[in-house]
Design a protein around this motif. Structure first.
Motif, PDB file in Angstrom:
ATOM      1  N   ASP A   1      31.033   0.428 -22.160  1.00 30.55           N
ATOM      2  CA  ASP A   1      30.087   0.943 -23.166  1.00 30.55           C
ATOM      3  C   ASP A   1      29.031  -0.101 -23.519  1.00 30.55           C
ATOM      4  OD1 ASP A   1      31.413   3.307 -23.194  1.00 30.55           O
ATOM      5  OD2 ASP A   1      32.520   2.922 -25.053  1.00 30.55           O
ATOM      6  N   LEU A   2      29.470  -1.354 -23.657  1.00 29.64           N
ATOM      7  CA  LEU A   2      28.521  -2.405 -24.031  1.00 29.64           C
ATOM      8  C   LEU A   2      27.468  -2.599 -22.941  1.00 29.64           C
ATOM      9  CD1 LEU A   2      27.697  -4.509 -26.113  1.00 29.64           C
ATOM     10  CD2 LEU A   2      29.251  -6.127 -25.017  1.00 29.64           C
ATOM     11  N   ALA A   3      27.882  -2.496 -21.691  1.00 30.64           N
ATOM     12  CA  ALA A   3      26.899  -2.626 -20.598  1.00 30.64           C
ATOM     13  C   ALA A   3      25.814  -1.562 -20.748  1.00 30.64           C
ATOM     14  CB  ALA A   3      27.598  -2.496 -19.247  1.00 30.64           C
ATOM     15  N   GLY A   4      26.217  -0.339 -21.072  1.00 31.15           N
ATOM     16  CA  GLY A   4      25.239   0.730 -21.261  1.00 31.15           C
ATOM     17  C   GLY A   4      24.327   0.460 -22.451  1.00 31.15           C
ATOM     18  N   GLU A   5      24.902  -0.077 -23.518  1.00 33.23           N
ATOM     19  CA  GLU A   5      24.103  -0.375 -24.716  1.00 33.23           C
ATOM     20  C   GLU A   5      23.071  -1.472 -24.425  1.00 33.23           C
ATOM     21  OE1 GLU A   5      24.238   0.944 -27.763  1.00 33.23           O
ATOM     22  OE2 GLU A   5      26.249   1.742 -28.148  1.00 33.23           O
ATOM     23  N   ILE A   6      23.496  -2.531 -23.719  1.00 36.37           N
ATOM     24  CA  ILE A   6      22.565  -3.630 -23.420  1.00 36.37           C
ATOM     25  C   ILE A   6      21.447  -3.130 -22.497  1.00 36.37           C
ATOM     26  CG2 ILE A   6      22.361  -5.890 -22.303  1.00 36.37           C
ATOM     27  CD1 ILE A   6      25.229  -6.485 -23.303  1.00 36.37           C
ATOM     28  N   ALA A   7      21.817  -2.307 -21.526  1.00 41.61           N
ATOM     29  CA  ALA A   7      20.794  -1.738 -20.636  1.00 41.61           C
ATOM     30  C   ALA A   7      19.777  -0.936 -21.449  1.00 41.61           C
ATOM     31  CB  ALA A   7      21.457  -0.852 -19.580  1.00 41.61           C
ATOM     32  N   ASP A   8      20.269  -0.170 -22.393  1.00 39.16           N
ATOM     33  CA  ASP A   8      19.377   0.645 -23.219  1.00 39.16           C
ATOM     34  C   ASP A   8      18.458  -0.232 -24.086  1.00 39.16           C
ATOM     35  OD1 ASP A   8      18.519   3.195 -24.175  1.00 39.16           O
ATOM     36  OD2 ASP A   8      19.538   2.724 -26.060  1.00 39.16           O
ATOM     37  N   LEU A   9      19.013  -1.306 -24.642  1.00 37.16           N
ATOM     38  CA  LEU A   9      18.185  -2.224 -25.449  1.00 37.16           C
ATOM     39  C   LEU A   9      17.117  -2.889 -24.585  1.00 37.16           C
ATOM     40  CD1 LEU A   9      20.907  -3.890 -27.708  1.00 37.16           C
ATOM     41  CD2 LEU A   9      19.260  -2.109 -28.346  1.00 37.16           C
ATOM     42  N   SER A  10      17.483  -3.204 -23.342  1.00 36.42           N
ATOM     43  CA  SER A  10      16.501  -3.810 -22.437  1.00 36.42           C
ATOM     44  C   SER A  10      15.355  -2.841 -22.143  1.00 36.42           C
ATOM     45  CB  SER A  10      17.214  -4.225 -21.141  1.00 36.42           C
ATOM     46  OG  SER A  10      16.289  -4.488 -20.129  1.00 36.42           O
ATOM     47  N   ARG A  11      15.684  -1.566 -22.023  1.00 38.43           N
ATOM     48  CA  ARG A  11      14.616  -0.564 -21.791  1.00 38.43           C
ATOM     49  C   ARG A  11      13.723  -0.421 -23.026  1.00 38.43           C
ATOM     50  NH1 ARG A  11      19.042   2.834 -20.056  1.00 38.43           N
ATOM     51  NH2 ARG A  11      19.233   2.756 -17.792  1.00 38.43           N
ATOM     52  N   ARG A  12      14.344  -0.420 -24.199  1.00 41.46           N
ATOM     53  CA  ARG A  12      13.575  -0.157 -25.427  1.00 41.46           C
ATOM     54  C   ARG A  12      12.780  -1.364 -25.904  1.00 41.46           C
ATOM     55  NH1 ARG A  12      17.731   2.066 -29.669  1.00 41.46           N
ATOM     56  NH2 ARG A  12      15.875   2.098 -30.985  1.00 41.46           N
ATOM     57  N   PHE A  13      13.359  -2.567 -25.734  1.00 39.98           N
ATOM     58  CA  PHE A  13      12.726  -3.743 -26.343  1.00 39.98           C
ATOM     59  C   PHE A  13      12.298  -4.804 -25.328  1.00 39.98           C
ATOM     60  CE2 PHE A  13      15.689  -1.982 -29.489  1.00 39.98           C
ATOM     61  CZ  PHE A  13      14.789  -1.680 -30.512  1.00 39.98           C
ATOM     62  N   GLY A  14      12.729  -4.707 -24.087  1.00 41.83           N
ATOM     63  CA  GLY A  14      12.398  -5.727 -23.092  1.00 41.83           C
ATOM     64  C   GLY A  14      11.621  -5.132 -21.940  1.00 41.83           C
ATOM     65  N   ASN A  15      11.631  -5.859 -20.812  1.00 40.90           N
ATOM     66  CA  ASN A  15      10.907  -5.361 -19.631  1.00 40.90           C
ATOM     67  C   ASN A  15      11.862  -4.821 -18.566  1.00 40.90           C
ATOM     68  OD1 ASN A  15      11.962  -7.712 -18.630  1.00 40.90           O
ATOM     69  ND2 ASN A  15      10.008  -8.728 -18.252  1.00 40.90           N
ATOM     70  N   GLU A  16      13.061  -4.415 -19.013  1.00 45.68           N
ATOM     71  CA  GLU A  16      14.067  -3.764 -18.169  1.00 45.68           C
ATOM     72  C   GLU A  16      14.671  -4.716 -17.151  1.00 45.68           C
ATOM     73  OE1 GLU A  16      13.423   0.178 -16.842  1.00 45.68           O
ATOM     74  OE2 GLU A  16      12.019   0.665 -18.450  1.00 45.68           O
ATOM     75  N   LEU A  17      14.548  -6.023 -17.404  1.00 44.41           N
ATOM     76  CA  LEU A  17      15.194  -7.013 -16.535  1.00 44.41           C
ATOM     77  C   LEU A  17      16.195  -7.810 -17.360  1.00 44.41           C
ATOM     78  CD1 LEU A  17      12.131  -8.326 -14.505  1.00 44.41           C
ATOM     79  CD2 LEU A  17      13.897  -6.728 -13.735  1.00 44.41           C
ATOM     80  N   ILE A  18      17.388  -7.968 -16.816  1.00 46.53           N
ATOM     81  CA  ILE A  18      18.457  -8.672 -17.530  1.00 46.53           C
ATOM     82  C   ILE A  18      19.009  -9.757 -16.617  1.00 46.53           C
ATOM     83  CG2 ILE A  18      20.719  -8.405 -18.628  1.00 46.53           C
ATOM     84  CD1 ILE A  18      19.567  -5.221 -18.500  1.00 46.53           C
ATOM     85  N   ASP A  19      18.791 -11.010 -16.998  1.00 45.49           N
ATOM     86  CA  ASP A  19      19.284 -12.137 -16.201  1.00 45.49           C
ATOM     87  C   ASP A  19      20.793 -12.275 -16.345  1.00 45.49           C
ATOM     88  OD1 ASP A  19      16.697 -12.944 -15.634  1.00 45.49           O
ATOM     89  OD2 ASP A  19      16.642 -14.430 -17.244  1.00 45.49           O
ATOM     90  N   LEU A  20      21.389 -12.776 -15.285  1.00 46.11           N
ATOM     91  CA  LEU A  20      22.768 -13.239 -15.343  1.00 46.11           C
ATOM     92  C   LEU A  20      22.675 -14.751 -15.213  1.00 46.11           C
ATOM     93  CD1 LEU A  20      25.698 -12.406 -15.416  1.00 46.11           C
ATOM     94  CD2 LEU A  20      25.563 -11.850 -12.998  1.00 46.11           C
ATOM     95  N   SER A  21      22.948 -15.478 -16.297  1.00 48.26           N
ATOM     96  CA  SER A  21      22.669 -16.910 -16.293  1.00 48.26           C
ATOM     97  C   SER A  21      23.769 -17.694 -15.583  1.00 48.26           C
ATOM     98  CB  SER A  21      22.515 -17.430 -17.726  1.00 48.26           C
ATOM     99  OG  SER A  21      23.789 -17.690 -18.280  1.00 48.26           O
ATOM    100  N   GLN A  22      23.472 -18.974 -15.311  1.00 51.23           N
ATOM    101  CA  GLN A  22      24.447 -19.828 -14.638  1.00 51.23           C
ATOM    102  C   GLN A  22      25.592 -20.224 -15.551  1.00 51.23           C
ATOM    103  OE1 GLN A  22      21.881 -22.921 -13.075  1.00 51.23           O
ATOM    104  NE2 GLN A  22      21.902 -21.949 -11.077  1.00 51.23           N
ATOM    105  N   ARG A  23      25.546 -19.803 -16.810  1.00 52.24           N
ATOM    106  CA  ARG A  23      26.689 -20.006 -17.695  1.00 52.24           C
ATOM    107  C   ARG A  23      27.319 -18.671 -18.080  1.00 52.24           C
ATOM    108  NH1 ARG A  23      25.889 -25.362 -21.371  1.00 52.24           N
ATOM    109  NH2 ARG A  23      25.762 -26.810 -19.620  1.00 52.24           N
ATOM    110  N   ALA A  24      27.125 -17.677 -17.211  1.00 56.07           N
ATOM    111  CA  ALA A  24      27.762 -16.373 -17.388  1.00 56.07           C
ATOM    112  C   ALA A  24      27.358 -15.699 -18.699  1.00 56.07           C
ATOM    113  CB  ALA A  24      29.284 -16.501 -17.278  1.00 56.07           C
ATOM    114  N   ASN A  25      26.086 -15.784 -19.034  1.00 62.36           N
ATOM    115  CA  ASN A  25      25.536 -15.032 -20.163  1.00 62.36           C
ATOM    116  C   ASN A  25      24.582 -13.972 -19.631  1.00 62.36           C
ATOM    117  OD1 ASN A  25      26.595 -16.731 -22.353  1.00 62.36           O
ATOM    118  ND2 ASN A  25      25.237 -18.289 -21.502  1.00 62.36           N
TER     119      ASN A  25
END
Ligand code: SF4
Length: 437
Positions: A43-67
């Motif tokens: 569920d959280l993955a879906g929520e973060i994806a939705d926030l990225s669409r609404r407030f970001g540029n629809e790109l979500i990094d996976l950082s080298q510290r697993a964030n």
């Protein structure tokens, strides 16, 4: 040949961004989400994806510290985004409490039968210990911890400062506490019970805060502090004593994207490993991963520090339907996928500073980049000289300027190029040319 340290205006040395203290980059604010124990529910993955669409540029990094990092947030939208993150339990009470939660956990924490300890429990306890003690909030921003439960995946290659590793002993499970005395070089300093480990890590953190405060330019990393003060001073300040080297040896294990990617459904705890193309997911890809985890697996996604995720709870009988789905979503599933060799920024589809569609160009260049190295990131394709996607040096960097590419060797996007004004095909030919300096 390189211009030293032309600053990216968004990149402040030693500062680690978060949600409460996002970082300004060329494509807007970067909002880093520190995910407790690296576990993202479906569920959280879906929520973060939705926030990225609404407030970001629809790109979500996976950082080298697993964030996870939501990119492209406009400053005027930040407060509303933070409100949603708070609702989802992803917002700390302060920027300082958030910044100190720099913990990389074992990706299979709590699920790996070969592990010596439950890394989930230890990662959560350590996080609570660090965030709950304001005296530790003075730790430098990049100072980080690893919780390696001693299972089949090793975290030895993750560049942090303190490592807590599960180890089996005749007396029962123990945690080996080690410090980085040089980058990627560990010295074991104590063997403690899993229950004692968070307090001992906090002792070390407190010693670091104390020692660096007494040094003129306040070094930020453990190996710098040890080099300046000597390890004996660290032992005195933290109450640790040196232990024998034999205790420090763990059995050889695998690590990196190669160890994660692909079908592991026949192994205990059955899982699959999926990679983020060019180090980031689109909102649609993250949402699809959430659906996969929720509908065909155990309901969660595990983040790794190697631009990949693991989805546990997948049986081998499900693979015939899952494989085409992964391919259709353009996700990485094979360790030799050429996209693992390239990192790129949003490009002209997500950032107004870009003069090239770097994502499409990276696709075109991935195969040649892969041939230049057997593993690891080889090529950075940057939409402009700000170099948001890879602030450090890369073996090869293509920097777009005025619709053409400049090629930098062993440098950063803003360094002096060895060749300028290349078309995409000329850039591919130059990369394939073994006579490059
Ligand atoms: S084009 Fe790329 S490197 Fe330049 S500001 Fe935009 S995201 Fe950053």
């Amino acid at each position: 040949m390189s211009r030293p340290d032309k600053p990216n205006p968004g990149l402040v040395k030693g500062w680690c961004p978060g949600a409460r203290r996002p970082m300004a980059t060329g494509d807007g604010l970067l909002v880093r989400l520190r995910i407790t124990a690296g576990i993202v529910s479906a569920d959280l993955a879906g929520e973060i994806a939705d926030l990225s669409r609404r407030f970001g540029n629809e790109l979500i990094d996976l950082s080298q510290r697993a964030n996870l990092q939501i990119r492209g947030v406009e400053p005027q939208n930040l407060d509303e985004l933070l409100g949603h993150l708070d609702r989802l339990g992803l917002l700390d009470p302060s920027a300082e409490a958030e910044a100190v939660r720099n913990i990389v956990p074992s990706p299979l924490a709590g699920l790996d039968p070969s592990a010596a300890i439950d890394g989930r429990t230890l990662a959560r306890a350590l996080e609570a210990r660090l965030a709950g003690d304001p005296t530790l909030h003075a730790l430098p921003g990049k100072f980080g911890f690893v919780v390696d439960e001693g299972g089949r995946l090793s975290l030895d290659d993750v560049a942090v400062d303190v490592k807590l590793s599960g180890i089996g002993t005749a007396e029962g499970p123990r945690v080996l506490v080690a410090i980085a005395t040089r980058p990627a070089h560990w010295q074991a300093i104590a063997l403690v019970t899993p229950e004692e480990a968070p307090d001992r890590a906090a002792d070390l953190a407190r010693a670091v805060v104390k020692l660096r405060a007494a040094l003129p330019d306040a070094p930020r990393r453990m190996h710098e502090i040890v080099a300046r003060t000597g390890i004996a001073a660290l032992f005195r300040a933290s109450g640790f004593g040196e232990i024998s080297a034999e205790v420090a040896s763990l059995r050889p294990r695998r690590s990196g994207a190669e160890a994660v990617l692909g079908d592991h459904t026949h192994e205990p705890g059955g899982c699959i490993g999926i990679g983020a193309p060019y180090g980031r997911f689109t909102a649609d890809q993250l949402a699809l991963l959430g659906e996969l985890a929720g509908e065909r697996a155990a309901g969660e996604i595990r983040l790794t520090p190697w631009r990949t995720v693991l989805i546990p709870g997948v049986g081998p009988e499900k693979m015939p339907r899952i494989r085409p789905w992964i391919a259709a979503a353009r996700l990485v599933f094979a360790a030799d996928d050429p996209r693992l060799a390239v990192v790129t920024c949003a490009g002209s589809t997500g950032c107004r500073n870009a003069t090239r569609d770097t994502r499409a160009d990276a696709e075109h260049l991935a195969a040649v980049a892969r041939r230049l190295a057997r593993s690891g990131t080889t090529l950075h394709v940057s939409g402009c000289e700000k170099g948001c996607a890879h602030p450090g040096p890369a073996p090869f960097t293509l920097t777009a300027r005025g619709g053409a590419y400049d090629l930098v060797r062993d440098g950063r996007a803003w360094d002096v190029p060895i060749i300028s004004r290349l078309t995409l095909d000329e850039a591919a030919a130059a990369l394939a040319d073994h006579t490059l300096p």
